[in-house]
Design a protein around this motif. Structure first.
Motif, PDB file in Angstrom:
ATOM      1  N   GLN A  95       0.814  -1.204  -0.044  1.00  0.00           N
ATOM      2  CA  GLN A  95      -0.066  -0.002  -0.190  1.00  0.00           C
ATOM      3  C   GLN A  95       0.871   1.382  -0.092  1.00  0.00           C
ATOM      4  O   GLN A  95       0.723   2.337  -1.036  1.00  0.00           O
ATOM      5  CB  GLN A  95      -0.997   0.155   1.238  1.00  0.00           C
ATOM      6  CG  GLN A  95      -1.922  -0.989   1.488  1.00  0.00           C
ATOM      7  CD  GLN A  95      -2.933  -0.645   2.426  1.00  0.00           C
ATOM      8  OE1 GLN A  95      -3.474   0.259   2.580  1.00  0.00           O
ATOM      9  NE2 GLN A  95      -2.973  -1.796   3.504  1.00  0.00           N
ATOM     10  N   ILE A  96       1.937   1.310   0.788  1.00  0.00           N
ATOM     11  CA  ILE A  96       2.651   2.377   1.001  1.00  0.00           C
ATOM     12  C   ILE A  96       3.543   2.606  -0.240  1.00  0.00           C
ATOM     13  O   ILE A  96       3.565   3.586  -0.652  1.00  0.00           O
ATOM     14  CB  ILE A  96       3.654   2.427   1.918  1.00  0.00           C
ATOM     15  CG1 ILE A  96       2.690   2.586   3.381  1.00  0.00           C
ATOM     16  CG2 ILE A  96       4.523   3.329   2.408  1.00  0.00           C
ATOM     17  CD1 ILE A  96       3.251   2.381   4.843  1.00  0.00           C
ATOM     18  N   ARG A  97       4.080   1.441  -0.717  1.00  0.00           N
ATOM     19  CA  ARG A  97       4.960   1.771  -2.057  1.00  0.00           C
ATOM     20  C   ARG A  97       4.125   2.280  -3.389  1.00  0.00           C
ATOM     21  O   ARG A  97       4.619   2.967  -3.865  1.00  0.00           O
ATOM     22  CB  ARG A  97       5.548   0.377  -2.472  1.00  0.00           C
ATOM     23  CG  ARG A  97       6.530   0.288  -3.585  1.00  0.00           C
ATOM     24  CD  ARG A  97       6.817  -1.061  -4.131  1.00  0.00           C
ATOM     25  NE  ARG A  97       7.543  -2.043  -3.050  1.00  0.00           N
ATOM     26  CZ  ARG A  97       7.159  -3.010  -2.834  1.00  0.00           C
ATOM     27  NH1 ARG A  97       6.218  -3.502  -3.301  1.00  0.00           N
ATOM     28  NH2 ARG A  97       7.645  -3.727  -1.667  1.00  0.00           N
ATOM     29  N   THR A  98       2.867   1.680  -3.233  1.00  0.00           N
ATOM     30  CA  THR A  98       1.993   2.169  -4.391  1.00  0.00           C
ATOM     31  C   THR A  98       1.657   3.909  -4.245  1.00  0.00           C
ATOM     32  O   THR A  98       1.758   4.452  -5.260  1.00  0.00           O
ATOM     33  CB  THR A  98       0.742   1.426  -4.321  1.00  0.00           C
ATOM     34  OG1 THR A  98       0.886   0.140  -4.369  1.00  0.00           O
ATOM     35  CG2 THR A  98      -0.211   1.990  -5.576  1.00  0.00           C
ATOM     36  N   ILE A  99       1.481   4.216  -2.970  1.00  0.00           N
ATOM     37  CA  ILE A  99       1.538   5.607  -2.881  1.00  0.00           C
ATOM     38  C   ILE A  99       2.427   6.232  -3.232  1.00  0.00           C
ATOM     39  O   ILE A  99       2.624   7.498  -3.867  1.00  0.00           O
ATOM     40  CB  ILE A  99       0.797   5.971  -1.376  1.00  0.00           C
ATOM     41  CG1 ILE A  99      -0.437   5.164  -1.299  1.00  0.00           C
ATOM     42  CG2 ILE A  99       0.860   7.572  -1.178  1.00  0.00           C
ATOM     43  CD1 ILE A  99      -1.085   5.189   0.263  1.00  0.00           C
ATOM     44  N   ASP A 100       3.694   5.986  -2.533  1.00  0.00           N
ATOM     45  CA  ASP A 100       5.028   6.484  -2.991  1.00  0.00           C
ATOM     46  C   ASP A 100       5.227   6.789  -4.471  1.00  0.00           C
ATOM     47  O   ASP A 100       5.379   7.946  -5.016  1.00  0.00           O
ATOM     48  CB  ASP A 100       6.076   5.556  -2.405  1.00  0.00           C
ATOM     49  CG  ASP A 100       6.311   5.747  -0.873  1.00  0.00           C
ATOM     50  OD1 ASP A 100       5.744   6.770  -0.311  1.00  0.00           O
ATOM     51  OD2 ASP A 100       7.186   5.000  -0.429  1.00  0.00           O
ATOM     52  N   GLU A 101       4.922   5.639  -5.255  1.00  0.00           N
ATOM     53  CA  GLU A 101       5.124   5.837  -6.550  1.00  0.00           C
ATOM     54  C   GLU A 101       4.176   6.653  -7.193  1.00  0.00           C
ATOM     55  O   GLU A 101       4.379   7.223  -8.359  1.00  0.00           O
ATOM     56  CB  GLU A 101       4.853   4.203  -7.169  1.00  0.00           C
ATOM     57  CG  GLU A 101       6.167   3.588  -6.816  1.00  0.00           C
ATOM     58  CD  GLU A 101       6.043   1.956  -7.220  1.00  0.00           C
ATOM     59  OE1 GLU A 101       4.937   1.633  -7.820  1.00  0.00           O
ATOM     60  OE2 GLU A 101       7.234   1.145  -6.872  1.00  0.00           O
ATOM     61  N   LEU A 129       5.211  -2.991   9.201  1.00  0.00           N
ATOM     62  CA  LEU A 129       5.131  -1.431   9.451  1.00  0.00           C
ATOM     63  C   LEU A 129       6.386  -1.185   9.811  1.00  0.00           C
ATOM     64  O   LEU A 129       7.079  -0.068   9.422  1.00  0.00           O
ATOM     65  CB  LEU A 129       4.433  -1.172  10.520  1.00  0.00           C
ATOM     66  CG  LEU A 129       2.780  -1.522  10.450  1.00  0.00           C
ATOM     67  CD1 LEU A 129       1.803  -1.371  11.667  1.00  0.00           C
ATOM     68  CD2 LEU A 129       2.159  -0.300   9.466  1.00  0.00           C
ATOM     69  N   CYS A 130       7.372  -1.982  10.456  1.00  0.00           N
ATOM     70  CA  CYS A 130       8.813  -1.295  10.711  1.00  0.00           C
ATOM     71  C   CYS A 130       9.631  -1.429   9.090  1.00  0.00           C
ATOM     72  O   CYS A 130      10.232  -0.300   8.863  1.00  0.00           O
ATOM     73  CB  CYS A 130       9.548  -2.446  11.520  1.00  0.00           C
ATOM     74  SG  CYS A 130       8.974  -2.113  13.251  1.00  0.00           S
ATOM     75  N   ALA A 131       9.360  -2.556   8.524  1.00  0.00           N
ATOM     76  CA  ALA A 131       9.899  -2.316   7.242  1.00  0.00           C
ATOM     77  C   ALA A 131       9.469  -1.461   6.252  1.00  0.00           C
ATOM     78  O   ALA A 131      10.203  -0.977   5.518  1.00  0.00           O
ATOM     79  CB  ALA A 131       9.402  -3.785   6.487  1.00  0.00           C
ATOM     80  N   ALA A 132       8.208  -0.812   6.346  1.00  0.00           N
ATOM     81  CA  ALA A 132       7.559   0.325   5.723  1.00  0.00           C
ATOM     82  C   ALA A 132       8.064   1.546   6.199  1.00  0.00           C
ATOM     83  O   ALA A 132       7.965   2.647   5.568  1.00  0.00           O
ATOM     84  CB  ALA A 132       6.115   0.265   5.803  1.00  0.00           C
ATOM     85  N   GLY A 133       9.050   1.708   7.272  1.00  0.00           N
ATOM     86  CA  GLY A 133       9.666   2.789   7.817  1.00  0.00           C
ATOM     87  C   GLY A 133       8.844   3.546   8.625  1.00  0.00           C
ATOM     88  O   GLY A 133       9.075   4.765   9.178  1.00  0.00           O
TER      89      GLY A 133
END
Ligand code: SF4
Length: 470
Positions: A95-101, A129-133
């Motif tokens: 989810q986070i990667r998609t938003i970042d991109e 969640l830790c891996a996502a920063g």
């Protein structure tokens, strides 16, 4: 709204009840599409926030959830209707990667899970969640508007608001450039952009020259980044094991509800457990105007003040007025409340922007030193509550108090009934002779500006993001 009151919608609009779509939008065939898109799991359209002048306070957040639903059925809550089954959703890292991109990275993470502690594998969720920063101590470096918009141009995004955004950023950026030579080059490009027919293409064409200047002078300061389970975590489920996991995250603040005075021991235990795991800032949702009495609200707020002092932490309370989820307005008054007392709470909270800050001096001043004072504040004229320092200073409050304290219980009850009318009605109803003098105080209007002294009630950084659904 469609899920909570489909019949009312059908009645108000004249459309057939079967055409009012309820529940989560997971299957597009209900609107006649033939695809396998789960609309409920699509990333939000963050661009909406960029197309309005209003600066959304939580705009620099990822909005996401890792679970849906809640197995509990608290009778005041919309979640059992909106999301009747608890389940883990799509991968938060994706989810986070998609938003970042698509939109560029965000500083904070706002998770809208309704009861995350119900998940069976909290450890792997926290690992993700830790891996996502968002592990404890997480830091964030803002890539800056230039880099984000350039990324979006390269993705093919074209929009006036993107052009305006980058132009405004570059306009402000020139004062950061210390080298005269670089400034000249920078200005040449920026001025040239004013005549460009295709602004985005012009920026892409000049990226090679502009980007090194931006990189040299843009701020690369590291900022703290936080994760917020905005709907709160279930205090009844907090224990040593799950707090050990949550404490691995950059949680700020931890939100716990304290909706019922009968859960006092459970709530205090949850706060103490969180404190043992290093949580220092807690936000507390407090439901009132439901089955509770006014003294229950006071006691719950007071418990927080005691916990703050005992543990050296900061609990910010958010009293939240109950309104039935089936109603279309918010005029409901709980069986143990009356209009005036509910309005008095809202007057206190209006001064504090909805938050009851952690300090005891604030609390006792705003809500009274004891229950008697609290009940007296509930019946106090609204203006005297809102502009406390002013009316205390000019003696008005003391005069009102002297009159009020002379009333017997029967008169006090009658006064409360009368002042529960709207102010416009109050002028038009007959006033009993024995209450005439005190009733005059309810027509007072403070005409000055909000006093500076009142402002000190407002805590500047309490993160007053209310839960979206409770
Ligand atoms: S109030 Fe919280 S615990 Fe209760 S049903 Fe709603 S989401 Fe679940």
């Amino acid at each position: 709204m469609a899920s909570l009151m489909p019949d009312k919608i059908a009645e108000a609009t004249g459309i057939e009840r079967s055409h009012v779509l309820t529940g989560l939008f997971t299957d597009t065939s209900v609107v006649g599409d033939d695809n396998d898109i789960n609309v409920d799991e699509l990333p939000l359209d963050y661009a909406i926030l960029e197309q309005v002048d209003y600066k959304y306070p939580a705009g620099d957040n990822y909005f996401a959830y890792t679970t849906r639903g809640c197995p509990n059925h608290c009778s005041f809550c919309a979640v059992p209707i909106l999301e009747p089954s608890f389940h883990v959703t799509n991968n938060i890292i994706d989810q986070i990667r998609t938003i970042d991109e698509k939109y560029g990275p965000k500083q904070h993470l706002l998770l809208l899970d309704n009861n995350v502690l119900n998940t069976t594998d909290l450890k792997s969720l926290v690992d993700d969640l830790c891996a996502a920063g968002f592990g404890q101590g997480a830091k964030y470096t803002d890539p800056g508007v230039y880099n984000i918009v350039m990324m979006r141009y390269k993705n093919g995004d074209r929009a006036d608001f993107l052009d305006k955004k980058i132009a405004a950023y570059l306009e402000g950026f020139k004062k950061r450039i210390k080298s005269a030579e670089m400034l000249e080059k920078f200005l040449q490009i920026v001025i040239g952009a004013e005549d460009a027919e295709d602004y985005a293409q012009y920026m892409l064409d000049h990226e090679e020259e502009l980007s090194p200047i931006i990189e040299k002078y843009r701020s690369k300061a590291k900022k703290a980044r936080y994760l917020d389970f905005n709907q709160g975590v279930d205090g009844r489920k907090i224990n040593e094991e799950n707090m050990e996991q949550l404490a691995r995250l950059a949680i700020h603040p931890l939100r716990i509800a304290f909706d019922d005075i009968h859960l006092k021991d459970v709530y205090c235990k949850a706060v103490r457990t969180a404190h043992r795991h290093g949580i220092k800032e807690i936000s507390n949702y407090i439901l009132f105007n439901y089955k509770d009495k006014p003294e229950d609200l006071y006691e719950r707020l007071r418990v927080n003040i005691e916990l703050n002092e005992e543990l050296g932490i900061q609990i910010f309370s958010f009293p939240m007025k109950y309104s039935p989820i089936s109603e279309t307005d918010r005029t409901y008054i709980g069986a143990n409340w009356c209009k005036k007392s509910v309005r008095a709470i809202s007057a206190i909270l209006q001064v504090t922007k909805g938050v009851v800050a952690a300090g005891s001096s604030f609390f006792y001043k705003a809500f009274g030193n004891n229950l008697d004072e609290f009940y007296e504040i509930l019946v106090m004229p609204r203006e005297l509550i809102m502009f406390r320092s002013h009316f205390e200073g000019d003696g008005t409050t003391a005069t009102w108090q002297a009159l009020y304290r002379k009333l017997n219980d029967e008169q006090k009850n009658r006064l409360m009934e009368i002042v529960s009318h709207n102010m416009s009605e109050l002028r038009n109803i007959p006033w009993p002779d024995d209450l005439r003098e005190i009733l005059e105080f309810y027509l007072i209007k403070y005409s000055g500006k909000t006093e500076h002294t009142e402002e000190r009630y407002v805590h500047a950084n309490c993160g007053p993001q209310r839960p979206l659904v409770r």
